[in-house]
Design a protein around this motif. Structure first.
Motif, mmCIF file in Angstrom:
data_model
loop_
_atom_site.group_PDB
_atom_site.id
_atom_site.type_symbol
_atom_site.label_atom_id
_atom_site.label_comp_id
_atom_site.label_asym_id
_atom_site.label_seq_id
_atom_site.Cartn_x
_atom_site.Cartn_y
_atom_site.Cartn_z
ATOM 1 N N GLY A 1 -3.808 5.268 -9.824
ATOM 2 C CA GLY A 1 -4.992 6.152 -9.167
ATOM 3 C C GLY A 1 -5.642 5.105 -8.364
ATOM 4 N N ILE A 2 -6.817 5.513 -7.970
ATOM 5 C CA ILE A 2 -7.702 4.933 -7.025
ATOM 6 C C ILE A 2 -8.239 3.451 -7.328
ATOM 7 C CG2 ILE A 2 -9.948 5.972 -7.473
ATOM 8 C CD1 ILE A 2 -8.909 4.931 -4.109
ATOM 9 N N SER B 1 0.811 -1.326 0.099
ATOM 10 C CA SER B 1 0.140 0.055 0.209
ATOM 11 C C SER B 1 0.983 1.414 0.039
ATOM 12 C CB SER B 1 -0.959 0.083 1.282
ATOM 13 O OG SER B 1 -1.619 1.362 1.488
ATOM 14 N N GLN B 2 2.025 1.137 0.644
ATOM 15 C CA GLN B 2 2.809 2.513 0.849
ATOM 16 C C GLN B 2 3.424 2.584 -0.698
ATOM 17 O OE1 GLN B 2 5.262 1.241 4.170
ATOM 18 N NE2 GLN B 2 3.901 2.375 5.750
ATOM 19 N N LEU C 1 2.420 1.545 -3.284
ATOM 20 C CA LEU C 1 1.525 1.989 -4.592
ATOM 21 C C LEU C 1 1.178 3.519 -4.498
ATOM 22 C CD1 LEU C 1 -0.975 -0.857 -4.420
ATOM 23 C CD2 LEU C 1 0.969 -0.199 -6.341
ATOM 24 N N ASN C 2 1.120 4.114 -3.178
ATOM 25 C CA ASN C 2 0.615 5.536 -2.658
ATOM 26 C C ASN C 2 1.746 6.368 -3.371
ATOM 27 O OD1 ASN C 2 -1.870 5.198 -1.742
ATOM 28 N ND2 ASN C 2 -1.060 4.625 0.378
ATOM 29 N N LYS C 3 2.957 5.920 -3.205
ATOM 30 C CA LYS C 3 4.037 6.728 -3.907
ATOM 31 C C LYS C 3 4.254 6.713 -5.355
ATOM 32 C CE LYS C 3 6.512 6.515 0.458
ATOM 33 N NZ LYS C 3 7.872 5.886 1.196
ATOM 34 N N THR C 4 3.646 5.681 -6.055
ATOM 35 C CA THR C 4 4.048 5.384 -7.344
ATOM 36 C C THR C 4 3.107 6.238 -8.335
ATOM 37 O OG1 THR C 4 4.544 3.000 -6.789
ATOM 38 C CG2 THR C 4 4.055 3.578 -9.253
ATOM 39 N N LYS C 5 3.765 7.052 -9.150
ATOM 40 C CA LYS C 5 3.146 7.839 -10.012
ATOM 41 C C LYS C 5 2.254 7.212 -11.234
ATOM 42 C CE LYS C 5 3.828 11.946 -13.156
ATOM 43 N NZ LYS C 5 4.892 12.670 -13.780
ATOM 44 N N TYR D 1 -5.396 0.979 -7.793
ATOM 45 C CA TYR D 1 -4.887 0.859 -6.365
ATOM 46 C C TYR D 1 -5.946 -0.408 -5.900
ATOM 47 C CZ TYR D 1 -4.289 1.440 -1.438
ATOM 48 O OH TYR D 1 -3.964 1.091 -0.300
ATOM 49 N N ASP D 2 -7.126 -0.082 -6.157
ATOM 50 C CA ASP D 2 -8.176 -0.956 -5.466
ATOM 51 C C ASP D 2 -8.065 -2.100 -6.127
ATOM 52 O OD1 ASP D 2 -9.277 0.917 -3.731
ATOM 53 O OD2 ASP D 2 -10.940 1.455 -5.067
ATOM 54 N N MET E 1 -4.946 -4.075 -4.696
ATOM 55 C CA MET E 1 -5.289 -4.653 -3.286
ATOM 56 C C MET E 1 -6.112 -6.019 -3.273
ATOM 57 S SD MET E 1 -3.108 -2.750 -1.575
ATOM 58 C CE MET E 1 -3.352 -3.227 0.130
#
Length: 81
Positions: free
Chosen positions: A62-63, A52-53, A55-59, A66-67, A70
């Motif tokens: 998006g949501i 999760s961390q 993916l949040n930092k990877t340009k 990401y979903d 996950m």
């Protein structure tokens, strides 16, 4: 926790006949097995947190993507067990 009976009739009868030393050995075995299961579950939780961390930092992620990632990680968790 798995959906199986942990103690069958045979094991129950063996437990009833145990003395203190046998019971201590039996409980130590149960504890070790539970500890191993908990460690394995913790490893998967750590993996999902790190994923999760990252993916949040990877340009470009998006949501929606990401979903989906996950969700795949969640499905992997069930395969892991």
């Amino acid at each position: 926790m798995q959906d199986k009976n942990l103690i069958n009739r045979k094991t129950y009868k063996e437990i009833k006949k145990m003395d203190r030393k046998d019971m201590e050995l039996f409980l130590a075995k149960v504890y070790r097995n539970g500890f191993k299961d908990g460690a394995a579950a913790g490893d998967m939780a750590d993996f999902k947190i790190r994923l999760s961390q990252i993916l949040n930092k990877t340009k470009g992620i998006g949501i929606v993507l990401y979903d989906r990632i996950m969700q795949t990680a969640k499905e992997m968790e069930y395969d892991y067990r």
